[in-house]
Design a protein around this motif. Structure first.
Motif, PDB file in Angstrom:
ATOM      1  N   THR A 102       0.761  -1.178  -0.107  1.00  0.00           N
ATOM      2  CA  THR A 102       0.121  -0.044   0.027  1.00  0.00           C
ATOM      3  C   THR A 102       0.677   1.367   0.028  1.00  0.00           C
ATOM      4  N   ASP A 103       0.414   2.367  -0.889  1.00  0.00           N
ATOM      5  CA  ASP A 103       0.985   3.421  -0.753  1.00  0.00           C
ATOM      6  C   ASP A 103       0.023   4.304   0.399  1.00  0.00           C
ATOM      7  N   PHE A 104       0.087   3.959   1.671  1.00  0.00           N
ATOM      8  CA  PHE A 104      -1.013   4.286   2.533  1.00  0.00           C
ATOM      9  C   PHE A 104      -1.317   5.603   2.756  1.00  0.00           C
ATOM     10  N   GLY A 120      -9.105   8.489   2.533  1.00  0.00           N
ATOM     11  CA  GLY A 120      -8.112   7.993   1.388  1.00  0.00           C
ATOM     12  C   GLY A 120      -8.508   6.678   1.394  1.00  0.00           C
ATOM     13  N   ASP A 121      -8.337   6.102   0.235  1.00  0.00           N
ATOM     14  CA  ASP A 121      -9.009   4.658  -0.233  1.00  0.00           C
ATOM     15  C   ASP A 121      -8.051   3.585   0.507  1.00  0.00           C
ATOM     16  N   ASP A 122      -6.565   3.932   0.530  1.00  0.00           N
ATOM     17  CA  ASP A 122      -5.886   2.534   1.147  1.00  0.00           C
ATOM     18  C   ASP A 122      -6.320   2.333   2.679  1.00  0.00           C
ATOM     19  N   GLY A 123      -6.667   3.607   3.316  1.00  0.00           N
ATOM     20  CA  GLY A 123      -7.042   3.579   4.665  1.00  0.00           C
ATOM     21  C   GLY A 123      -8.523   2.778   4.843  1.00  0.00           C
ATOM     22  N   GLY A 175       3.713   6.759  -3.162  1.00  0.00           N
ATOM     23  CA  GLY A 175       2.876   7.025  -3.879  1.00  0.00           C
ATOM     24  C   GLY A 175       1.854   8.188  -3.420  1.00  0.00           C
ATOM     25  N   ASN A 176       0.820   8.101  -2.711  1.00  0.00           N
ATOM     26  CA  ASN A 176      -0.195   8.792  -2.429  1.00  0.00           C
ATOM     27  C   ASN A 176       0.555   9.753  -1.597  1.00  0.00           C
ATOM     28  N   GLU A 177       1.480   9.197  -0.525  1.00  0.00           N
ATOM     29  CA  GLU A 177       2.214  10.089   0.309  1.00  0.00           C
ATOM     30  C   GLU A 177       3.679   9.397   0.281  1.00  0.00           C
ATOM     31  N   ALA A 224      -2.193  -5.488  -4.087  1.00  0.00           N
ATOM     32  CA  ALA A 224      -1.197  -4.316  -4.442  1.00  0.00           C
ATOM     33  C   ALA A 224      -1.999  -2.910  -4.786  1.00  0.00           C
ATOM     34  N   LEU A 225      -2.225  -2.079  -3.781  1.00  0.00           N
ATOM     35  CA  LEU A 225      -2.894  -0.841  -3.902  1.00  0.00           C
ATOM     36  C   LEU A 225      -2.082   0.420  -4.117  1.00  0.00           C
ATOM     37  N   GLY A 226      -0.814   0.354  -4.543  1.00  0.00           N
ATOM     38  CA  GLY A 226      -0.002   1.371  -4.690  1.00  0.00           C
ATOM     39  C   GLY A 226       0.532   1.152  -5.977  1.00  0.00           C
ATOM     40  N   PRO A 227       1.449   2.195  -6.182  1.00  0.00           N
ATOM     41  CA  PRO A 227       2.415   1.953  -7.247  1.00  0.00           C
ATOM     42  C   PRO A 227       3.149   0.499  -7.024  1.00  0.00           C
ATOM     43  N   PHE A 280      -3.018   6.855 -11.643  1.00  0.00           N
ATOM     44  CA  PHE A 280      -2.313   7.420 -11.024  1.00  0.00           C
ATOM     45  C   PHE A 280      -1.076   6.335 -10.448  1.00  0.00           C
ATOM     46  N   ASN A 281      -1.415   5.268  -9.995  1.00  0.00           N
ATOM     47  CA  ASN A 281      -0.545   4.135  -9.562  1.00  0.00           C
ATOM     48  C   ASN A 281       0.386   3.777 -10.615  1.00  0.00           C
ATOM     49  N   PHE A 282      -0.135   3.552 -11.598  1.00  0.00           N
ATOM     50  CA  PHE A 282       0.638   2.952 -12.893  1.00  0.00           C
ATOM     51  C   PHE A 282       1.577   4.000 -13.249  1.00  0.00           C
ATOM     52  N   TYR A 314     -11.576   3.186  -4.758  1.00  0.00           N
ATOM     53  CA  TYR A 314     -10.543   2.672  -5.684  1.00  0.00           C
ATOM     54  C   TYR A 314     -10.160   1.251  -4.896  1.00  0.00           C
ATOM     55  N   ASP A 315      -9.342   1.489  -3.968  1.00  0.00           N
ATOM     56  CA  ASP A 315      -8.471   0.410  -3.433  1.00  0.00           C
ATOM     57  C   ASP A 315      -9.656  -0.438  -2.626  1.00  0.00           C
ATOM     58  N   GLN A 316     -10.689   0.056  -2.317  1.00  0.00           N
ATOM     59  CA  GLN A 316     -11.726  -0.685  -1.402  1.00  0.00           C
ATOM     60  C   GLN A 316     -12.475  -1.540  -2.566  1.00  0.00           C
TER      61      GLN A 316
HETATM   62 CA   LIG Z   1      -3.257   3.216  -2.987  1.00  0.00          CA
END
Ligand SMILES: [Ca+2]
Length: 347
Positions: free
Chosen positions: A29-31, A36-39, A61-63, A151-154, A198-200, A268-270
């Protein structure tokens, strides 16, 4: 009567046994904190008996890597799940450099600012010393064919791990990815550039390498994220109970609705996480998907097609989500997030 009861008990135990075999998951995760979606995806995973998180690996990623790591450690404390280890991964993409565009548009992977305190202050829990890559390689090797990577981030961590162990791809049960946008399906525009997701886009080289690795992939692109809308109505239902999780949501999401009641979020990640929990929530199509790594106007753009096309030689077929049973998804999401906190297995 006795036989009937015995049979009922047997069926109950059998159902319990089938149910007690959760997906063994590495959560990459790009938590980012809720909303935010990862959270939000992590809260769903923690509250779902179908999922057992073996470890969380963080990526920029996100942060920034440090902020994402700091925030995820704190959320685990709030959710009472300090038993889950957290491993730091990549603080930068494989190749993608900072640019004026990257700095002025969304995504703080370039930031080296120290992380601000998360809700309630910095966690006492620390990240592990082992790297995200080594953890992924070791854990999958110890459970070949049994570990699902979400995998939820880059995809930097995943690509590095695949590079460290050439046999890794054949040992991962499945890779569920939130990433990409597929123009040949509906709603396939990008969200960071006109065509790139974004992630890609943050790490196109890692995305291309991962998509071509041969791991069985369930791809959750923007096409399906765009079937969602988290509104105040659902937020109000979600926080109608009193738990440490809903207290966190009230603190992090509540102020947004106070200033802007019509505010809503795409999920998204959800959706990616939920599609592992219940595969029937999404519809998929089998497509070859590849990523443009030419450093031009289509850098980071994913392209999907039913057949291979010139330039995509070596691309792999994967399951690409294009539709979602929104009513069932949001009911499941809300009911689980607002439920009493689940305990650690055996805890
Ligand atoms: Ca993410």
């Amino acid at each position: 009567m006795v036989v009937g009861l015995g049979l009922a008990l047997f069926l109950l135990l059998t159902a319990e046994a089938a149910f007690s075999q959760p997906h063994l998951v590495i959560f990459d995760t790009d938590f980012i904190l809720p909303p935010g979606d990862d959270g939000m995806a992590l809260l769903l995973a923690l509250q779902s008996p179908e999922v057992e998180i073996l470890g969380i690996t963080t990526v920029a990623g996100n942060e920034s890597l440090e902020r994402g790591t700091s925030d995820v450690l704190r959320v685990l404390e709030i959710a009472g799940r300090v038993d889950i280890p957290v491993y730091r991964g990549a603080d930068m993409p494989l190749v993608h450099e900072k640019s004026d565009f990257a700095v002025s548009n969304y995504g703080k992977w370039w930031s080296d600012e120290p992380p601000p305190p998360p809700p309630g202050g910095f966690a006492k829990k620390q990240a592990e010393v082992e790297s995200a890559y080594d953890f992924i390689v070791r854990t999958v090797a110890a459970n070949p064919g049994n570990v699902t990577l979400v995998a939820l981030g880059p995809l930097t961590n995943v690509a590095v791990a695949l590079g460290k162990d050439p046999g890794l791809a054949s040992k991962i049960k499945e890779l569920v990815i939130m990433g990409g946008a597929v123009a040949s399906l509906g709603d396939g525009g990008g969200n960071i550039t006109p065509n790139a997701e974004f992630n890609f886009w943050v790490d196109p080289e890692a995305a291309r390498k991962t998509l071509r690795s041969g791991v069985p992939i369930l791809l959750s692109p923007l096409n399906v994220s765009r079937k969602t809308k988290l509104t105040k109505k659902w937020y109000d239902e979600m926080v109608a109970t009193e738990t440490p999780i809903t207290a966190l949501l009230k603190e992090t999401m509540g102020p947004h609705f106070k200033t802007e009641p019509a505010r809503n979020w795409l999920m998204y990640d959800q959706v990616a996480m939920a599609s592992l929990i219940d595969r029937t929530l999404v519809k998929t199509e089998d497509l070859f998907v590849d990523v443009d790594v030419n450093h031009g106007i289509n850098y980071g753009v994913s392209v999907g097609g039913a057949d291979l096309w010139p330039g995509a030689e070596g691309a792999r077929k994967m399951k690409v989500q294009y539709d979602l049973d929104w009513p069932r998804f949001i009911e499941m999401f809300v009911s689980r997030v607002r439920a009493p906190l689940r305990k650690a297995p055996g805890g």
